[in-house]
Design a protein around this motif. Structure first.
Motif, mmCIF file in Angstrom:
data_model
loop_
_atom_site.group_PDB
_atom_site.id
_atom_site.type_symbol
_atom_site.label_atom_id
_atom_site.label_comp_id
_atom_site.label_asym_id
_atom_site.label_seq_id
_atom_site.Cartn_x
_atom_site.Cartn_y
_atom_site.Cartn_z
ATOM 1 N N ARG A 288 3.166 3.043 -13.668
ATOM 2 C CA ARG A 288 3.660 2.497 -12.422
ATOM 3 C C ARG A 288 4.973 1.501 -12.769
ATOM 4 N NH1 ARG A 288 0.265 5.571 -11.574
ATOM 5 N NH2 ARG A 288 -1.209 5.598 -9.543
ATOM 6 N N ARG A 289 6.083 1.946 -12.411
ATOM 7 C CA ARG A 289 6.989 0.994 -12.446
ATOM 8 C C ARG A 289 7.773 0.578 -11.283
ATOM 9 N NH1 ARG A 289 4.856 0.790 -16.671
ATOM 10 N NH2 ARG A 289 5.596 1.333 -18.891
ATOM 11 N N PHE A 290 8.556 -0.560 -11.245
ATOM 12 C CA PHE A 290 9.264 -1.037 -10.024
ATOM 13 C C PHE A 290 10.729 -0.264 -10.250
ATOM 14 C CE2 PHE A 290 6.288 -4.630 -9.810
ATOM 15 C CZ PHE A 290 5.938 -4.313 -8.540
ATOM 16 N N SER B 147 0.527 -1.187 0.073
ATOM 17 C CA SER B 147 0.021 0.133 0.110
ATOM 18 C C SER B 147 0.973 1.244 -0.140
ATOM 19 C CB SER B 147 -1.028 0.034 1.307
ATOM 20 O OG SER B 147 -0.155 0.142 2.267
ATOM 21 N N GLU B 148 2.028 1.227 -0.008
ATOM 22 C CA GLU B 148 3.107 2.485 0.030
ATOM 23 C C GLU B 148 2.875 3.116 -1.433
ATOM 24 O OE1 GLU B 148 7.198 1.264 0.883
ATOM 25 O OE2 GLU B 148 6.581 1.400 3.051
ATOM 26 N N ARG B 149 2.917 4.529 -1.174
ATOM 27 C CA ARG B 149 2.830 5.329 -2.351
ATOM 28 C C ARG B 149 4.291 6.085 -2.753
ATOM 29 N NH1 ARG B 149 -2.284 5.273 -5.107
ATOM 30 N NH2 ARG B 149 -3.746 4.940 -3.570
ATOM 31 N N TRP B 150 4.797 5.555 -3.840
ATOM 32 C CA TRP B 150 6.065 6.274 -4.145
ATOM 33 C C TRP B 150 6.124 6.800 -5.351
ATOM 34 C CZ3 TRP B 150 10.880 5.756 -1.349
ATOM 35 C CH2 TRP B 150 10.680 5.009 -0.358
ATOM 36 N N VAL B 151 7.097 8.000 -5.533
ATOM 37 C CA VAL B 151 7.054 8.877 -6.748
ATOM 38 C C VAL B 151 8.606 8.963 -7.170
ATOM 39 C CG1 VAL B 151 6.858 11.015 -7.600
ATOM 40 C CG2 VAL B 151 5.059 10.350 -6.065
ATOM 41 N N GLU C 15 7.256 -0.211 -6.156
ATOM 42 C CA GLU C 15 6.481 0.084 -7.344
ATOM 43 C C GLU C 15 6.336 1.647 -7.070
ATOM 44 O OE1 GLU C 15 2.771 -1.540 -9.983
ATOM 45 O OE2 GLU C 15 2.277 -0.485 -7.843
ATOM 46 N N SER C 16 6.697 2.458 -8.116
ATOM 47 C CA SER C 16 6.506 3.948 -8.082
ATOM 48 C C SER C 16 5.703 4.484 -9.416
ATOM 49 C CB SER C 16 8.093 4.443 -8.083
ATOM 50 O OG SER C 16 8.115 5.944 -8.172
ATOM 51 N N LEU C 17 5.238 5.685 -8.988
ATOM 52 C CA LEU C 17 4.402 6.236 -9.949
ATOM 53 C C LEU C 17 5.555 7.088 -10.928
ATOM 54 C CD1 LEU C 17 2.282 8.054 -11.550
ATOM 55 C CD2 LEU C 17 2.288 9.657 -9.831
ATOM 56 N N CYS C 18 5.744 7.099 -12.302
ATOM 57 C CA CYS C 18 6.758 7.501 -13.015
ATOM 58 C C CYS C 18 6.034 8.178 -14.221
ATOM 59 C CB CYS C 18 7.734 6.391 -13.693
ATOM 60 S SG CYS C 18 8.513 5.389 -12.508
ATOM 61 N N PHE C 19 6.444 9.423 -14.513
ATOM 62 C CA PHE C 19 5.961 9.877 -15.809
ATOM 63 C C PHE C 19 7.038 9.856 -16.972
ATOM 64 C CE2 PHE C 19 3.929 12.185 -12.470
ATOM 65 C CZ PHE C 19 2.738 12.226 -12.903
ATOM 66 N N LEU C 20 6.750 8.692 -18.006
ATOM 67 C CA LEU C 20 7.715 8.353 -18.940
ATOM 68 C C LEU C 20 7.242 8.970 -20.130
ATOM 69 C CD1 LEU C 20 6.662 4.507 -18.621
ATOM 70 C CD2 LEU C 20 8.452 5.801 -17.586
ATOM 71 N N SER C 21 8.457 9.421 -21.114
ATOM 72 C CA SER C 21 8.101 10.323 -22.300
ATOM 73 C C SER C 21 7.372 9.328 -23.108
ATOM 74 C CB SER C 21 9.564 10.178 -23.028
ATOM 75 O OG SER C 21 10.505 11.041 -22.146
ATOM 76 N N ASP C 22 6.300 10.389 -23.835
ATOM 77 C CA ASP C 22 5.421 9.626 -24.875
ATOM 78 C C ASP C 22 6.135 9.985 -26.248
ATOM 79 O OD1 ASP C 22 3.472 9.009 -26.744
ATOM 80 O OD2 ASP C 22 1.815 10.357 -25.652
ATOM 81 N N LEU D 84 15.621 3.433 -11.870
ATOM 82 C CA LEU D 84 14.691 2.990 -12.836
ATOM 83 C C LEU D 84 15.506 2.288 -13.810
ATOM 84 C CD1 LEU D 84 11.614 2.529 -13.923
ATOM 85 C CD2 LEU D 84 12.136 4.777 -14.916
ATOM 86 N N HIS D 85 15.229 1.005 -14.214
ATOM 87 C CA HIS D 85 15.844 0.114 -15.275
ATOM 88 C C HIS D 85 14.795 0.279 -16.625
ATOM 89 C CE1 HIS D 85 19.522 -1.287 -13.219
ATOM 90 N NE2 HIS D 85 18.605 -1.047 -12.275
ATOM 91 N N GLY D 86 15.286 0.280 -17.743
ATOM 92 C CA GLY D 86 14.635 0.534 -18.965
ATOM 93 C C GLY D 86 14.321 1.756 -19.486
#
Length: 178
Positions: A95-97, A3-7, A107-114, A29-31
């Motif tokens: 959401r990415r590990f 239930s943890e929330r990570w950014v 698991e964390s909230l991430c903003f990936l390039s579109d 963050l890998h990838g």
């Protein structure tokens, strides 16, 4: 805990998160890799004179900062992040590990390039990046200040990024000559 929330922050969120958090850790963050790959028409440029901002481009790995947010603060933090990170919807919320410096995988909230967005700049040469960053200014200030903050904060985290440091030198020379 599930239930943890990570950014995860890889740019200005590293030095100016703007939201309350209960824990901050270095993280990887890998990838995805940090890159000036997004034309900025809001924060660091305009439609008439775009600048460049960072994105998480496909490939590689990225060192950054992870923030654990208290559940009681999550709704407000999430709304703030959407407003801050998505003024022109250039990122994909995901959401990415990530791997924290203490070894935990969360698991964390991430903003990936579109890469399909009109503001996706892709892989630009350092020279072209310097051209776009030098002299650009938006609602959040000068583009060179964003780059300088990035380099300074990476150094504080003991992350040497020779490409970003070279880019900063190129931009500073351009701005001095202007």
């Amino acid at each position: 805990m599930a239930s943890e929330r990570w950014v995860f922050g890889y740019g200005s969120l590293m030095w100016r998160p703007g939201f309350p958090f209960v824990e901050r850790r270095g993280a990887t963050l890998h990838g995805r890799r940090r890159a000036f790959c997004i034309y900025s028409v809001h924060h660091r440029g305009t439609y008439e004179r775009p600048g460049l901002v960072l994105g998480l481009a496909p490939g590689g790995a990225c060192r950054g900062a992870a923030y654990r947010v208290d559940e009681a603060d999550w709704a407000q933090t999430y709304a703030y992040l959407l407003e801050r990170e998505q003024p022109t919807e250039t990122y994909i919320e995901a959401r990415r590990f990530i791997r924290l410096d203490d070894g935990r995988r969360v698991e964390s909230l991430c903003f990936l390039s579109d890469v399909m967005h009109a503001q996706w700049a892709g892989a630009l040469s350092l020279e072209r990046q310097a051209e776009l960053i030098a002299g650009a200014k938006g609602l959040s200030g000068r583009n060179v200040d964003y780059l300088r903050d990035l380099v300074d904060h990476l150094r504080e985290m003991r992350v040497r990024d020779a490409g970003m440091e070279r880019l900063l030198t190129m931009v500073e020379h351009r701005e001095a000559a202007a």
